[in-house]
Scaffold this motif. Structure first.
Motif, PDB file in Angstrom:
ATOM      1  N   PHE A  86      44.194  35.082  31.513  1.00 30.24           N
ATOM      2  CA  PHE A  86      45.467  34.902  31.991  1.00 30.24           C
ATOM      3  C   PHE A  86      46.174  36.294  32.153  1.00 30.24           C
ATOM      4  CE2 PHE A  86      45.677  30.228  30.835  1.00 30.24           C
ATOM      5  CZ  PHE A  86      45.897  29.949  32.002  1.00 30.24           C
ATOM      6  N   TYR A  87      45.704  36.983  31.296  1.00 27.64           N
ATOM      7  CA  TYR A  87      46.198  38.175  31.552  1.00 27.64           C
ATOM      8  C   TYR A  87      45.464  39.413  32.056  1.00 27.64           C
ATOM      9  CZ  TYR A  87      47.964  42.900  29.186  1.00 27.64           C
ATOM     10  OH  TYR A  87      47.907  43.971  28.634  1.00 27.64           O
ATOM     11  N   ASP A  88      43.676  39.190  32.118  1.00 28.97           N
ATOM     12  CA  ASP A  88      43.285  40.277  32.942  1.00 28.97           C
ATOM     13  C   ASP A  88      43.587  39.227  34.549  1.00 28.97           C
ATOM     14  OD1 ASP A  88      42.678  40.762  30.230  1.00 28.97           O
ATOM     15  OD2 ASP A  88      40.730  39.833  30.982  1.00 28.97           O
ATOM     16  N   ALA A  89      43.613  37.885  34.828  1.00 27.00           N
ATOM     17  CA  ALA A  89      43.089  37.664  35.282  1.00 27.00           C
ATOM     18  C   ALA A  89      44.073  37.879  36.643  1.00 27.00           C
ATOM     19  CB  ALA A  89      43.255  35.973  36.022  1.00 27.00           C
ATOM     20  N   ALA A  90      45.673  37.727  36.014  1.00 27.17           N
ATOM     21  CA  ALA A  90      46.560  38.750  36.621  1.00 27.17           C
ATOM     22  C   ALA A  90      46.656  40.223  37.185  1.00 27.17           C
ATOM     23  CB  ALA A  90      47.964  38.339  35.881  1.00 27.17           C
ATOM     24  N   LYS A  91      46.119  40.426  36.047  1.00 24.27           N
ATOM     25  CA  LYS A  91      45.433  42.357  36.702  1.00 24.27           C
ATOM     26  C   LYS A  91      44.976  42.289  37.501  1.00 24.27           C
ATOM     27  CE  LYS A  91      43.938  45.451  32.736  1.00 24.27           C
ATOM     28  NZ  LYS A  91      43.961  45.271  31.446  1.00 24.27           N
ATOM     29  N   GLN A  92      43.917  40.997  37.459  1.00 21.91           N
ATOM     30  CA  GLN A  92      42.987  41.052  38.476  1.00 21.91           C
ATOM     31  C   GLN A  92      43.951  40.911  39.844  1.00 21.91           C
ATOM     32  OE1 GLN A  92      39.810  42.665  39.280  1.00 21.91           O
ATOM     33  NE2 GLN A  92      39.387  43.013  37.534  1.00 21.91           N
ATOM     34  N   GLY A  93      44.750  40.045  40.167  1.00 18.00           N
ATOM     35  CA  GLY A  93      45.778  39.783  41.218  1.00 18.00           C
ATOM     36  C   GLY A  93      46.464  40.346  41.460  1.00 18.00           C
ATOM     37  N   ILE A  94      47.193  40.983  40.642  1.00 19.79           N
ATOM     38  CA  ILE A  94      47.929  41.429  40.774  1.00 19.79           C
ATOM     39  C   ILE A  94      48.084  42.789  42.098  1.00 19.79           C
ATOM     40  CG2 ILE A  94      48.345  43.218  39.119  1.00 19.79           C
ATOM     41  CD1 ILE A  94      51.681  41.985  41.025  1.00 19.79           C
ATOM     42  N   SER A  95      46.391  43.529  41.570  1.00 20.99           N
ATOM     43  CA  SER A  95      45.424  44.795  42.015  1.00 20.99           C
ATOM     44  C   SER A  95      45.737  44.399  43.681  1.00 20.99           C
ATOM     45  CB  SER A  95      44.523  45.153  40.971  1.00 20.99           C
ATOM     46  OG  SER A  95      44.505  45.339  39.875  1.00 20.99           O
ATOM     47  N   GLN A  96      45.131  42.892  43.754  1.00 17.22           N
ATOM     48  CA  GLN A  96      44.741  43.110  44.738  1.00 17.22           C
ATOM     49  C   GLN A  96      46.157  42.940  45.695  1.00 17.22           C
ATOM     50  OE1 GLN A  96      41.669  42.001  46.778  1.00 17.22           O
ATOM     51  NE2 GLN A  96      39.613  41.089  45.338  1.00 17.22           N
ATOM     52  N   ALA A  97      46.638  42.285  45.630  1.00 15.10           N
ATOM     53  CA  ALA A  97      48.477  41.804  46.041  1.00 15.10           C
ATOM     54  C   ALA A  97      48.799  43.399  46.092  1.00 15.10           C
ATOM     55  CB  ALA A  97      49.334  41.166  45.665  1.00 15.10           C
ATOM     56  N   LYS A  98      48.625  44.552  45.150  1.00 16.38           N
ATOM     57  CA  LYS A  98      49.497  45.707  45.473  1.00 16.38           C
ATOM     58  C   LYS A  98      48.018  46.362  46.819  1.00 16.38           C
ATOM     59  CE  LYS A  98      50.336  50.007  43.299  1.00 16.38           C
ATOM     60  NZ  LYS A  98      50.035  51.267  42.268  1.00 16.38           N
ATOM     61  N   ALA A  99      47.527  46.652  46.847  1.00 15.41           N
ATOM     62  CA  ALA A  99      46.603  47.090  47.126  1.00 15.41           C
ATOM     63  C   ALA A  99      46.265  46.272  49.085  1.00 15.41           C
ATOM     64  CB  ALA A  99      44.988  46.965  47.313  1.00 15.41           C
ATOM     65  N   ALA A 100      46.775  45.549  49.025  1.00 15.45           N
ATOM     66  CA  ALA A 100      47.224  44.888  50.499  1.00 15.45           C
ATOM     67  C   ALA A 100      48.605  45.247  51.041  1.00 15.45           C
ATOM     68  CB  ALA A 100      46.688  43.129  50.990  1.00 15.45           C
ATOM     69  N   GLY A 101      49.500  45.387  50.104  1.00 16.84           N
ATOM     70  CA  GLY A 101      50.649  46.473  50.318  1.00 16.84           C
ATOM     71  C   GLY A 101      52.247  45.635  50.176  1.00 16.84           C
ATOM     72  N   ALA A 102      51.614  44.206  48.985  1.00 14.34           N
ATOM     73  CA  ALA A 102      52.657  43.701  48.192  1.00 14.34           C
ATOM     74  C   ALA A 102      53.511  44.591  48.016  1.00 14.34           C
ATOM     75  CB  ALA A 102      52.385  42.387  48.090  1.00 14.34           C
ATOM     76  N   LYS A 103      54.853  44.422  47.972  1.00 12.77           N
ATOM     77  CA  LYS A 103      55.438  44.577  47.111  1.00 12.77           C
ATOM     78  C   LYS A 103      56.303  43.953  45.995  1.00 12.77           C
ATOM     79  CE  LYS A 103      55.999  48.834  49.758  1.00 12.77           C
ATOM     80  NZ  LYS A 103      57.125  49.991  50.634  1.00 12.77           N
ATOM     81  N   SER A 104      56.660  42.642  46.852  1.00 13.25           N
ATOM     82  CA  SER A 104      57.991  41.501  45.359  1.00 13.25           C
ATOM     83  C   SER A 104      56.281  40.793  45.698  1.00 13.25           C
ATOM     84  CB  SER A 104      58.649  42.022  46.018  1.00 13.25           C
ATOM     85  OG  SER A 104      58.821  41.219  47.435  1.00 13.25           O
ATOM     86  N   PRO A 105      55.812  40.292  44.670  1.00 14.13           N
ATOM     87  CA  PRO A 105      55.071  39.360  44.474  1.00 14.13           C
ATOM     88  C   PRO A 105      55.735  38.118  44.272  1.00 14.13           C
ATOM     89  CG  PRO A 105      53.611  41.065  43.832  1.00 14.13           C
ATOM     90  CD  PRO A 105      54.367  41.288  44.530  1.00 14.13           C
ATOM     91  N   ALA A 106      54.964  36.716  44.073  1.00  9.07           N
ATOM     92  CA  ALA A 106      55.398  35.888  43.514  1.00  9.07           C
ATOM     93  C   ALA A 106      54.614  35.339  42.791  1.00  9.07           C
ATOM     94  CB  ALA A 106      55.835  34.688  44.283  1.00  9.07           C
ATOM     95  N   LEU A 107      54.410  35.244  41.705  1.00  9.94           N
ATOM     96  CA  LEU A 107      52.953  34.522  40.599  1.00  9.94           C
ATOM     97  C   LEU A 107      53.519  33.309  40.050  1.00  9.94           C
ATOM     98  CD1 LEU A 107      50.943  35.869  38.830  1.00  9.94           C
ATOM     99  CD2 LEU A 107      52.478  36.088  36.839  1.00  9.94           C
ATOM    100  N   TYR A 108      52.093  32.708  40.207  1.00 11.36           N
ATOM    101  CA  TYR A 108      52.903  31.042  40.775  1.00 11.36           C
ATOM    102  C   TYR A 108      51.210  30.930  39.252  1.00 11.36           C
ATOM    103  CZ  TYR A 108      52.041  25.723  41.031  1.00 11.36           C
ATOM    104  OH  TYR A 108      51.789  24.615  40.065  1.00 11.36           O
ATOM    105  N   VAL A 109      51.364  30.439  37.973  1.00  9.94           N
ATOM    106  CA  VAL A 109      50.530  30.163  36.882  1.00  9.94           C
ATOM    107  C   VAL A 109      50.238  28.464  36.607  1.00  9.94           C
ATOM    108  CG1 VAL A 109      49.685  30.719  34.184  1.00  9.94           C
ATOM    109  CG2 VAL A 109      50.521  32.401  35.688  1.00  9.94           C
ATOM    110  N   ILE A 110      48.928  28.607  36.274  1.00  5.89           N
ATOM    111  CA  ILE A 110      48.413  26.802  36.236  1.00  5.89           C
ATOM    112  C   ILE A 110      48.128  26.628  34.375  1.00  5.89           C
ATOM    113  CG2 ILE A 110      47.635  24.960  37.254  1.00  5.89           C
ATOM    114  CD1 ILE A 110      48.380  26.396  39.943  1.00  5.89           C
ATOM    115  N   ALA A 111      48.672  25.993  33.888  1.00  5.69           N
ATOM    116  CA  ALA A 111      47.976  26.772  32.705  1.00  5.69           C
ATOM    117  C   ALA A 111      47.489  25.384  31.558  1.00  5.69           C
ATOM    118  CB  ALA A 111      49.182  27.034  32.000  1.00  5.69           C
ATOM    119  N   PRO A 112      46.512  24.934  31.076  1.00  5.13           N
ATOM    120  CA  PRO A 112      46.130  24.328  30.268  1.00  5.13           C
ATOM    121  C   PRO A 112      47.818  23.118  29.586  1.00  5.13           C
ATOM    122  CG  PRO A 112      44.766  25.550  29.937  1.00  5.13           C
ATOM    123  CD  PRO A 112      45.456  26.039  30.599  1.00  5.13           C
TER     124      PRO A 112
END
Length: 512
Positions: A86-112
């Motif tokens: 989850f740590y690594d996936a969130a790093k990838q996800g936030i990098s994509q969101a930031k590159a797309a111009g997001a400044k206040s993203p929401a984060l939804y984590v689906i965990a076992p």
């Protein structure tokens, strides 16, 4: 200091309906249970086979800001899987969101539904913040808003208390990254001290800084041997920084930390060659972690806890007045130390700090001592990207390292446990009647058997902690924490982002 604060969001639907958010990042092992967006996800998956295999950004009419980021963790059910997915996936996800111009993203984590993933949302937030952090000198030169535009992260399905806790941990991790990751002139010893003074201003953490050379020479003789050549340059002169916190109520536990703050390590007379000096501005990672943990404590204000920390901010310079191998220097604890290699300087700094903390521990309530350092290349070779824990008998009796390592596993801040052995103490014994201890051999730690374990034995003996072993009248639990392998992302000491290890593990162990 600003950073993306965590804000609790009640549900996915709440995030979709709130204009505060401008992207939705979903972190999961698969994307088959997102009711509100399932049709859009299924339609995209029909034509884009990357979905579920790598991080993708989708244009979505329903998502905040029309930005939907799907970041897969990969499998989570194998014996060796852990919450770092989850740590690594969130790093990838936030990098994509930031590159797309997001400044206040929401984060939804689906965990076992598993104890191993009980803090997956918190870990994902911390991973996102790790990806977003930019160096202090970059923020100062270009402006925080320019290179760190993300100002908040909405974390779905967590409580406000959880959001406050994870924000406090990130505040500490950011302090640790700033102190560790900043270049050697911007974070010279006394500027390191200035940063600490500013960071803890107005908090319950009291800061005192000792810079008087005559006082330091008397009270920290091993530390000052390392600093001796730096005295020729005013801005490189050393400082010992003492941080103290006392929580409300009756004190139940006292923590005492020594932090290695080598703001730059040339190796001294045993000069680092062949490109080995690059990245040595990060040799202050242990001290940075100590200050970072105290920052988290300052925000959370845990009751019943007292903390005393000493940080040695020192530069190991090369020049005519540099200390050299074969010198014999008496430590603060009265132990005669023969210098074996001047590039083994961190243990000298720590030994005097620990000796002072040992005096504090004698009268403390339920004391536990720690040293934290980027100490040996051997730790990185032996345990790779993990923190190495080496404890004394008193700490092993209470299961200190085992408990700390278990906590770290839950917070993506993992450790490996090493035992302290009799060979380690034999290795550092004095060789003549002129000396009590040998600081080091003259080979790199990475090619020395037990190269990250024997330095702990040196610290015990040089700091006088051998007088407080398990079988003595006043045993003092002590654990040495070597972050040479875990202190930066990817093991890149010159360019990698500081990881702030082990701030998250310590915070969870003592403040949750």
């Amino acid at each position: 200091m600003s950073y993306p604060v965590a804000i609790a969001v009640s549900s996915v639907q709440a995030a979709l309906n709130d204009s505060q958010w401008d992207a939705l990042i979903i972190v999961a092992s698969s994307f088959t249970a997102v009711t509100e967006l399932q049709q859009e996800i299924d339609a995209a998956a029909a034509v884009d086979h990357r979905i579920g295999k790598e991080t993708v950004l989708l244009l979505s009419g329903k998502a905040p800001g029309q930005r939907l980021v799907l970041s897969p963790t990969g499998p989570l059910d194998r014996d060796y899987d852990d919450v770092r997915g989850f740590y690594d996936a969130a790093k990838q996800g936030i990098s994509q969101a930031k590159a797309a111009g997001a400044k206040s993203p929401a984060l939804y984590v689906i965990a076992p539904d598993s104890d191993a993933y009980q803090y997956a949302a918190e870990v994902a937030y911390l991973g996102a913040c790790q990806a977003l952090w930019q160096p202090l000198e970059g923020r100062e030169a270009r402006g925080e808003a320019t290179i760190e535009p993300v100002i908040a992260i909405g974390v779905i399905a967590v409580s406000e208390q959880q959001a406050s806790y994870m924000s406090a941990v990130e505040a500490g991790k950011r302090v640790a990254r700033d102190l560790c990751g900043t270049e050697p002139e911007r974070m010279a010893p006394r500027r390191f001290a200035d940063y600490c003074v500013e960071t803890f201003a107005g908090t319950d953490v009291q800061v005192s800084v000792e810079t008087k050379v005559d006082v330091l020479q008397k009270e920290y003789p091993l530390l000052m041997a390392v600093a001796r050549c730096s005295l020729q340059v005013d801005r490189h002169k050393p400082a010992v920084i003492r941080l103290e916190y006392q929580g409300e109520g009756q004190i139940e536990h006292t923590l005492l930390f020594a932090g290695k703050g080598l703001v730059y390590d040339t190796g001294g007379a045993d000069l680092k060659i062949g490109g080995g000096m690059a990245g040595m501005s990060r040799d202050k990672g242990g001290a940075a972690a100590v200050a970072g943990f105290l920052k988290t404590v300052a925000v959370l204000k845990p009751k019943g806890l007292k903390i005393i920390a000493e940080i040695g901010a020192v530069r190991n310079s090369i020049g005519a007045d540099a200390f050299v191998p074969d010198e014999i220097i008496t430590s603060h604890a009265g132990v005669r130390v023969r210098i074996g290699n001047t590039d083994a300087e961190g243990r000298l700094v720590l030994a005097d700090l620990l000796s002072h903390l040992r005096e504090d521990a004698k009268t403390a309530v339920n004391p536990t001592l720690y040293s934290i350092a980027t100490l040996t290349g051997h730790a990185a070779r032996a345990v790779g990207p993990y923190t190495a824990l080496v404890e004394n008998g008193a700490a092993r009796r209470i299961g200190l390292s085992a408990d700390l390592a278990m906590t770290g596993d839950l917070w993506a801040d993992p450790s490996e446990i090493s035992r302290s052995r009799r060979e380690d103490f034999s290795f550092i014994k004095g060789r003549t009647s002129a000396d009590d201890l040998l600081s080091c051999n003259n080979a790199p730690s990475s090619v020395t058997p037990r190269g990250h374990q024997f330095p702990m034995a040196f610290l015990v003996a040089a700091a006088g902690l051998d007088q407080h072993a398990l079988n003595t009248e006043q045993p003092l639990p002590y654990c040495h924490i070597d972050i040479a392998g875990s202190g930066v992302d990817g093991g890149d000491w010159q360019h990698g982002k500081p990881s702030a290890a082990p701030v998250a593990a310590l915070a969870a162990y003592y403040c949750l």
